[in-house]
Design an enzyme around this catalytic site. Structure first.
Site, short mmCIF file in Angstrom:
data_model
loop_
_atom_site.label_atom_id
_atom_site.label_comp_id
_atom_site.label_asym_id
_atom_site.label_seq_id
_atom_site.Cartn_x
_atom_site.Cartn_y
_atom_site.Cartn_z
N CYS A 116 74.30 -106.57 3.44
CA CYS A 116 73.94 -106.06 2.15
C CYS A 116 74.35 -106.44 0.83
O CYS A 116 73.94 -106.06 -0.27
CB CYS A 116 73.96 -104.54 2.33
N HIS A 256 73.79 -100.75 -4.78
CA HIS A 256 73.05 -101.20 -3.37
C HIS A 256 72.69 -99.75 -3.09
O HIS A 256 73.23 -98.67 -2.85
CB HIS A 256 74.14 -101.44 -2.47
N ASN A 286 67.40 -98.25 2.92
CA ASN A 286 68.30 -99.40 2.79
C ASN A 286 67.73 -100.77 2.93
O ASN A 286 67.42 -100.83 4.14
CB ASN A 286 69.60 -98.90 3.54
C1 COA Z 1 74.97 -92.10 8.77
C2 COA Z 1 75.22 -91.05 8.08
C3 COA Z 1 74.26 -90.66 7.05
C4 COA Z 1 75.65 -89.82 8.77
O1 COA Z 1 75.90 -88.77 8.17
P1 COA Z 1 77.26 -87.89 8.73
O2 COA Z 1 77.34 -86.63 7.65
O3 COA Z 1 78.32 -88.82 8.86
O4 COA Z 1 76.81 -87.34 10.19
P2 COA Z 1 77.67 -87.78 11.65
O5 COA Z 1 77.27 -89.35 12.05
O6 COA Z 1 79.05 -87.13 11.43
O7 COA Z 1 76.48 -87.07 12.56
C5 COA Z 1 76.37 -85.50 12.37
C6 COA Z 1 75.54 -85.25 13.31
O8 COA Z 1 74.29 -85.43 13.10
C7 COA Z 1 73.74 -86.14 14.14
N1 COA Z 1 72.55 -87.10 13.67
C8 COA Z 1 72.79 -88.41 13.51
N2 COA Z 1 71.77 -89.07 13.01
C9 COA Z 1 70.77 -88.18 13.01
C10 COA Z 1 69.55 -87.94 12.69
N3 COA Z 1 68.87 -89.03 12.32
N4 COA Z 1 68.87 -86.59 12.59
C11 COA Z 1 69.56 -85.25 13.09
N5 COA Z 1 70.96 -85.52 13.68
C12 COA Z 1 71.48 -86.81 13.63
C13 COA Z 1 74.62 -86.77 15.15
O9 COA Z 1 74.60 -86.80 16.34
C14 COA Z 1 75.85 -85.70 14.88
O10 COA Z 1 75.72 -84.65 15.88
P3 COA Z 1 76.78 -83.96 16.62
O11 COA Z 1 77.59 -83.21 15.40
O12 COA Z 1 76.23 -82.96 17.52
O13 COA Z 1 77.60 -85.24 17.36
C15 COA Z 1 76.49 -91.21 7.19
O14 COA Z 1 77.51 -91.16 7.85
C16 COA Z 1 76.29 -92.44 6.09
O15 COA Z 1 75.37 -92.53 5.19
N6 COA Z 1 77.08 -93.51 6.36
C17 COA Z 1 77.00 -94.63 5.65
C18 COA Z 1 76.10 -95.57 6.16
C19 COA Z 1 75.70 -96.72 5.61
O16 COA Z 1 75.10 -96.72 4.36
N7 COA Z 1 75.45 -97.81 6.21
C20 COA Z 1 74.82 -99.01 5.58
C21 COA Z 1 75.86 -99.84 5.12
S1 COA Z 1 75.21 -101.29 4.03
#
Ligand code: COA
Length: 329
Positions: A116, A256, A286
């Site tokens: 990215c 980004h 993204n």
């Molecule tokens: C991915 C992201 C949105 C997840 O949000 P979060 O608040 O950290 O959520 P978590 O991963 O802790 O998951 C929380 C819960 O939601 C659930 N969940 C994950 N994706 C889900 C979706 N698409 N829909 C519904 N529930 C979802 C998980 O299974 C988890 O459930 P549990 O508590 O029963 O285990 C966040 O961590 C993020 O944006 N990270 C950066 C990712 C990124 O930018 N990557 C690219 C880099 S270039």
């Protein structure tokens, strides 16, 4: 004699026609518009057609950039495509783009993979090559068909990404516009946070691996979130300090486009109002290396970039890589 000033002469972008909304995704995996929007800010993304390649999207964006720069394909002597989803492992996607555009043979064409952060890395590389005086006009393109590396059964990743392309033409500065600086970083201790485990020489035939579909992207989302904010802040602060600027002097930040919450946190850390950031991730998700040039093109067309303004570009991605650039218009 010092190096010649190099400027962004034009920008262009391309997004595939097909729109996939959060509601559409909720038909495929256990998710909802409410979950995706509240966690990421994304409402929809574009998905390329089956026969639409990364190079086709790159060439479409490049054609717009050439027109906006008032430069023809015949004037180009350097093509860099930043991508982690090339048409093929080899040859380079940039060679396909060269052929599609009719760029002359005495042109250096290559791909660059910094995930990215790829566009910032490519901008830095092209700027250095042009500043050497050995190349005159570069097409710097970020293009991705992320849909091909996503596991469409994994709700934790497939909701985040989209396909698209953005391009700029770099060339000799006209008037006040010029690239002021770039900074690149990498932290190879964290290659495991975001990767596509198969398909390279380590796991050459992912389908032969009984433990799972290793050709798909895997991600540790929480960890990425934390380091992303810290890295983007460092990359922004350090380039500003290097150029004797403070954040308040930046007219527009083009970050980004990964996650609205990451951007909001960065805005808080830099003590900048949210409206100083250009954001279009709600429409594209993204798009990896395409995200900054796609946003830059839309920001320019929306009048968010004016002559004399200084724009900050800041990215992070797998690697982990991160980086920043300062552009004067
Ligand atoms: C991915 C992201 C949105 C997840 O949000 P979060 O608040 O950290 O959520 P978590 O991963 O802790 O998951 C929380 C819960 O939601 C659930 N969940 C994950 N994706 C889900 C979706 N698409 N829909 C519904 N529930 C979802 C998980 O299974 C988890 O459930 P549990 O508590 O029963 O285990 C966040 O961590 C993020 O944006 N990270 C950066 C990712 C990124 O930018 N990557 C690219 C880099 S270039």
């Amino acid at each position: 004699m010092g190096s010649p000033d190099i400027a962004i002469l034009g920008t262009g972008s391309y997004a595939p026609e097909k729109i996939v909304t959060n509601d559409d995704l909720s038909q495929r995996v256990d998710t909802s518009d409410e979950w995706i929007f509240s966690r990421t800010g994304i409402r929809e993304r574009r998905i390329a057609g089956e026969n639409e390649t990364t190079s086709m999207m790159a060439a479409a964006a490049a054609r717009h950039a050439l027109a906006s720069a008032g430069v023809t394909a015949a004037d180009i002597d350097l093509v860099i495509v930043a991508t982690m989803t090339p048409d093929l492992p080899m040859p380079a996607t940039a060679c396909f783009v060269q052929h599609l555009l009719g760029v002359p043979l005495n042109t250096a064409c290559f791909d660059l993979n910094a995930a990215c952060s790829g566009f910032i890395y490519a901008l830095d590389t092209a700027w250095a090559m042009l500043a050497s005086g050995r190349y005159k006009h570069a097409l710097v393109i970020g293009a991705e068909k992320m849909s091909t590396v996503l596991n469409w059964k994994d709700r934790t990743t497939c909701v985040l990404f989209g396909d698209g392309a953005g391009a700029i033409v770099l060339g000799p500065a006209r008037g006040t516009a010029k690239i002021l600086g770039t900074r690149l970083y990498a932290d190879g201790a964290h290659t495991d946070l975001l990767c596509v485990p198969g398909g390279g020489s380590n796991v050459p035939d992912p389908s032969a691996d009984p433990s799972g579909p290793q050709r798909h992207m895997t991600m540790k989302g929480r960890e990425i979130f934390k380091v992303a904010v810290r890295e983007m802040e460092d990359a922004a602060r350090e380039i500003l300090a290097q150029h004797g600027l403070v954040a308040a002097q930046i007219a527009c930040v083009i970050p980004h486009q990964a996650n609205q919450r990451i951007i909001d946190t960065l805005a808080q850390y830099l003590k900048l109002p949210a409206d100083r950031f250009f954001v279009n991730l709600h429409r594209y998700g993204n798009t990896s290396a395409a995200s900054i040039p796609l946003a830059l093109d839309e920001a320019r067309r929306a009048g968010r970039v004016k002559a004399g303004d200084t724009t900050l570009l800041v990215a992070f991605g797998a690697g982990l890589t991160y980086g920043s650039a300062l552009v004067r218009w």
